[in-house]
Motif scaffolding. Structure first.
Motif, PDB file in Angstrom:
ATOM      1  N   LEU A 194       0.818  -1.207   0.000  1.00  0.00           N
ATOM      2  CA  LEU A 194       0.000   0.000   0.000  1.00  0.00           C
ATOM      3  C   LEU A 194       0.859   1.269   0.000  1.00  0.00           C
ATOM      4  N   THR A 195       2.163   1.138   0.269  1.00  0.00           N
ATOM      5  CA  THR A 195       3.042   2.312   0.329  1.00  0.00           C
ATOM      6  C   THR A 195       3.806   2.548  -0.967  1.00  0.00           C
ATOM      7  N   LEU A 196       3.654   1.685  -1.949  1.00  0.00           N
ATOM      8  CA  LEU A 196       4.494   1.759  -3.149  1.00  0.00           C
ATOM      9  C   LEU A 196       4.296   3.043  -3.947  1.00  0.00           C
ATOM     10  N   SER A 197       3.135   3.666  -3.816  1.00  0.00           N
ATOM     11  CA  SER A 197       2.867   4.884  -4.587  1.00  0.00           C
ATOM     12  C   SER A 197       3.195   6.163  -3.813  1.00  0.00           C
ATOM     13  N   MET A 198       3.745   6.029  -2.611  1.00  0.00           N
ATOM     14  CA  MET A 198       4.069   7.225  -1.835  1.00  0.00           C
ATOM     15  C   MET A 198       5.125   8.070  -2.545  1.00  0.00           C
ATOM     16  N   PRO A 199       4.911   9.395  -2.683  1.00  0.00           N
ATOM     17  CA  PRO A 199       5.935  10.250  -3.286  1.00  0.00           C
ATOM     18  C   PRO A 199       7.138  10.408  -2.360  1.00  0.00           C
ATOM     19  N   ALA A 200       8.235  10.898  -2.923  1.00  0.00           N
ATOM     20  CA  ALA A 200       9.490  10.968  -2.178  1.00  0.00           C
ATOM     21  C   ALA A 200       9.379  11.824  -0.927  1.00  0.00           C
ATOM     22  N   ARG A 201       8.717  12.991  -1.022  1.00  0.00           N
ATOM     23  CA  ARG A 201       8.620  13.871   0.145  1.00  0.00           C
ATOM     24  C   ARG A 201       7.875  13.199   1.294  1.00  0.00           C
ATOM     25  N   LEU A 202       6.763  12.567   0.970  1.00  0.00           N
ATOM     26  CA  LEU A 202       5.995  11.866   2.005  1.00  0.00           C
ATOM     27  C   LEU A 202       6.791  10.692   2.548  1.00  0.00           C
ATOM     28  N   THR A 203       7.515   9.998   1.685  1.00  0.00           N
ATOM     29  CA  THR A 203       8.362   8.886   2.127  1.00  0.00           C
ATOM     30  C   THR A 203       9.396   9.367   3.136  1.00  0.00           C
ATOM     31  N   ALA A 204      10.035  10.495   2.840  1.00  0.00           N
ATOM     32  CA  ALA A 204      11.055  11.037   3.734  1.00  0.00           C
ATOM     33  C   ALA A 204      10.447  11.468   5.065  1.00  0.00           C
ATOM     34  N   ASP A 205       9.358  12.230   4.998  1.00  0.00           N
ATOM     35  CA  ASP A 205       8.778  12.780   6.217  1.00  0.00           C
ATOM     36  C   ASP A 205       8.254  11.689   7.144  1.00  0.00           C
ATOM     37  N   THR A 206       7.559  10.705   6.568  1.00  0.00           N
ATOM     38  CA  THR A 206       7.039   9.629   7.409  1.00  0.00           C
ATOM     39  C   THR A 206       8.167   8.737   7.920  1.00  0.00           C
TER      40      THR A 206
ATOM     41  N   GLY B  51      17.802   3.108   9.388  1.00  0.00           N
ATOM     42  CA  GLY B  51      19.112   3.595   8.959  1.00  0.00           C
ATOM     43  C   GLY B  51      19.583   2.941   7.662  1.00  0.00           C
ATOM     44  N   ARG B  52      19.249   1.688   7.485  1.00  0.00           N
ATOM     45  CA  ARG B  52      19.692   0.961   6.295  1.00  0.00           C
ATOM     46  C   ARG B  52      18.798   1.203   5.072  1.00  0.00           C
ATOM     47  N   HIS B  53      17.537   1.597   5.290  1.00  0.00           N
ATOM     48  CA  HIS B  53      16.585   1.582   4.177  1.00  0.00           C
ATOM     49  C   HIS B  53      15.959   2.923   3.822  1.00  0.00           C
ATOM     50  N   LEU B  54      16.004   3.927   4.711  1.00  0.00           N
ATOM     51  CA  LEU B  54      15.273   5.161   4.428  1.00  0.00           C
ATOM     52  C   LEU B  54      15.836   5.905   3.221  1.00  0.00           C
ATOM     53  N   ARG B  55      17.150   6.053   3.157  1.00  0.00           N
ATOM     54  CA  ARG B  55      17.719   6.740   1.992  1.00  0.00           C
ATOM     55  C   ARG B  55      17.421   5.966   0.710  1.00  0.00           C
ATOM     56  N   ARG B  56      17.465   4.644   0.786  1.00  0.00           N
ATOM     57  CA  ARG B  56      17.194   3.819  -0.393  1.00  0.00           C
ATOM     58  C   ARG B  56      15.791   4.071  -0.930  1.00  0.00           C
ATOM     59  N   VAL B  57      14.814   4.051  -0.041  1.00  0.00           N
ATOM     60  CA  VAL B  57      13.436   4.169  -0.506  1.00  0.00           C
ATOM     61  C   VAL B  57      13.115   5.609  -0.899  1.00  0.00           C
TER      62      VAL B  57
ATOM     63  N   LEU C 181      21.391  13.130   7.668  1.00  0.00           N
ATOM     64  CA  LEU C 181      20.169  12.511   7.134  1.00  0.00           C
ATOM     65  C   LEU C 181      19.191  13.586   6.672  1.00  0.00           C
ATOM     66  N   CYS C 182      19.028  14.631   7.461  1.00  0.00           N
ATOM     67  CA  CYS C 182      18.102  15.701   7.086  1.00  0.00           C
ATOM     68  C   CYS C 182      18.573  16.422   5.823  1.00  0.00           C
ATOM     69  N   VAL C 183      19.889  16.547   5.647  1.00  0.00           N
ATOM     70  CA  VAL C 183      20.414  17.133   4.415  1.00  0.00           C
ATOM     71  C   VAL C 183      20.108  16.224   3.232  1.00  0.00           C
ATOM     72  N   ASP C 184      20.364  14.937   3.390  1.00  0.00           N
ATOM     73  CA  ASP C 184      20.139  13.987   2.301  1.00  0.00           C
ATOM     74  C   ASP C 184      18.663  13.889   1.913  1.00  0.00           C
ATOM     75  N   LEU C 185      17.785  14.066   2.903  1.00  0.00           N
ATOM     76  CA  LEU C 185      16.347  13.980   2.646  1.00  0.00           C
ATOM     77  C   LEU C 185      15.749  15.344   2.312  1.00  0.00           C
ATOM     78  N   GLU C 186      16.628  16.346   2.183  1.00  0.00           N
ATOM     79  CA  GLU C 186      16.212  17.692   1.773  1.00  0.00           C
ATOM     80  C   GLU C 186      15.141  18.273   2.690  1.00  0.00           C
ATOM     81  N   VAL C 187      15.384  18.148   3.991  1.00  0.00           N
ATOM     82  CA  VAL C 187      14.459  18.693   4.984  1.00  0.00           C
ATOM     83  C   VAL C 187      14.669  20.206   5.078  1.00  0.00           C
ATOM     84  N   PRO C 188      13.650  21.006   4.837  1.00  0.00           N
ATOM     85  CA  PRO C 188      13.815  22.459   4.909  1.00  0.00           C
ATOM     86  C   PRO C 188      13.768  22.961   6.350  1.00  0.00           C
ATOM     87  N   THR C 189      14.347  24.129   6.581  1.00  0.00           N
ATOM     88  CA  THR C 189      14.128  24.821   7.849  1.00  0.00           C
ATOM     89  C   THR C 189      12.736  25.446   7.808  1.00  0.00           C
ATOM     90  N   PRO C 190      12.206  25.855   8.957  1.00  0.00           N
ATOM     91  CA  PRO C 190      10.930  26.582   8.911  1.00  0.00           C
ATOM     92  C   PRO C 190      10.984  27.798   7.994  1.00  0.00           C
TER      93      PRO C 190
END
Length: 386
Positions: free
Chosen positions: A178-190, A223-229, A329-338
């Motif tokens: 059910l998660t296969l269609s999640m976009p990258a931003r949602l994947t990173a945030d969740t 740690g092993r899978h978040l960047r991959r997905v 990790l936050c840099v790699d996942l492109e997490v913005p500041t407020p």
């Protein structure tokens, strides 16, 4: 120490598990479930496919697709009307954290009545409530396995934490497909949300051996899978690992607690409508750096589980590496500041005291290794802004 442990009575985990939903509901002796979801899942046809699965099992389901992101007290009214008109004997939450949280709230209010504010922390809610069955479609909130729900008070913009066994799903169907269609931003945030759950469960003042094991396992897998997905959403091995880790982290923090990151995250979401996982990510490195001195060895364990440090590193070195790993990790996942997210500086400063007071009042910061003052929380908000 005696730990009080609770988790769903039934867990169906794995690819294709959603096909067994009808059997799970029927096996519980339930007949008239209300399927609670959002407009997106209704629009894609996913909700109707689930309705067909329920009907094929001989059930009489009803659909409510009016869930909103970060559910509010105002958004619950229409769902309560549908629940009562249908005569629902159970509630199925289908979607991310918001539909599952909405389902939990409706299950309680449908039996108990009153206002959601009547049930917020520090009140503990034991029921009665309708049975909840959770079917998550994101790998993050862990709400399918927790005794918590979050609802924003529409009148005050307070994001209320409501807790107790009344909110614990009786069953969860955890299907990574059910998660296969999640976009990258949602994947990173969740994904960061799940990591935050695991880390806070482990460093919490209410941690216990049961939650510890699940938390460390989840940290290692994330740690092993978040960047991959994040880089390849079609990586089914990483998707499956992240889905399981999110549920493990959910069980961990439900039987331990979250702490300061979550306490500070909720007001950001309520006042600035930032997705919960993203606001966690904005806070995670700075709050961890603030908290490390009071639980160096625990954060060192997290670093080793994340494979950011080795057994040869001292606890002090490992804990420091953990903070740096979160920043990377936050840099790699492109997490913005407020600020980069578009939040106005003056409005952020104007609301920082109120947000700090609301964070502290939620109770979560009391579980943190360092229990902060209102002033220290304000300072952390100012640190992360830019």
């Amino acid at each position: 120490m005696v730990a009080s442990l609770s988790l769903p009575r039934i867990l169906r985990v794995g690819g294709g598990a959603v096909g067994a939903l009808g059997d799970v509901v029927a096996g519980l002796g339930l007949r008239r479930p209300l399927l609670v979801t959002d407009a997106f899942l209704s629009g894609t046809g996913a909700a109707e496919r689930l309705m067909a699965t329920l009907r094929d099992a001989g059930l009489q389901p009803c659909l409510f697709a009016g869930t909103v992101p970060d559910p509010t007290t105002d958004s619950l009214g229409a769902g309560l009307t549908v629940l009562r008109e249908h005569g629902a004997d159970s509630v199925i939450g289908f979607g991310g954290g918001s539909p599952v949280d909405t389902a939990k709230a409706l299950a309680l209010l449908g039996v108990r009545g009153g206002r959601m504010r009547d049930y917020k922390a520090p009140h503990t809610n034991l029921g009665p409530a309708l049975p909840v069955i959770a079917v998550p479609t994101t790998a993050g909130s862990g709400s399918e396995a927790t005794q918590f729900t979050i609802v924003t008070d529409s009148a005050t913009n307070e994001k209320m934490l409501c807790s107790g066994l009344a909110f614990l799903p009786v069953a969860a169907v955890v299907d990574f497909e059910l998660t296969l269609s999640m976009p990258a931003r949602l994947t990173a945030d969740t994904g960061v949300d799940a990591l935050t759950h695991a880390v806070e469960a482990y460093v919490s003042r209410r941690a216990n051996p049961f939650s510890d094991g699940l938390a460390l396992t989840a940290i290692r897998s994330i740690g092993r899978h978040l960047r991959r997905v994040y880089s390849d959403g079609a990586d089914t091995e990483a998707r499956e690992a992240m889905m399981l880790a999110a549920t493990q982290a959910g069980i961990a923090f439900s039987n331990s607690s979250v702490a300061l990151v979550h306490g500070m995250s909720r007001p950001i979401g309520a006042h600035f409508h930032v997705a919960h996982g993203l606001s966690n990510a904005m806070l995670f490195p700075a709050v961890t750096a603030f908290s490390v001195p009071a639980a160096e060895s625990r954060y060192a364990d997290c670093a080793r589980a994340l494979e950011a440090a080795t057994d040869g590193d001292s606890d002090a070195v490992a804990a420091g590496k953990f903070v740096e790993a979160l920043r990377a990790l936050c840099v790699d996942l492109e997490v913005p500041t407020p600020q980069a997210h578009g939040i106005d500086s003056d409005e952020w400063s104007r609301l920082s005291l109120l947000m700090a007071e609301q964070a502290l009042a939620s109770g979560s910061p009391a579980n943190n290794p360092v229990v902060p003052t209102v002033e220290e929380i304000q300072d952390l908000y100012e640190q992360i802004y830019a």
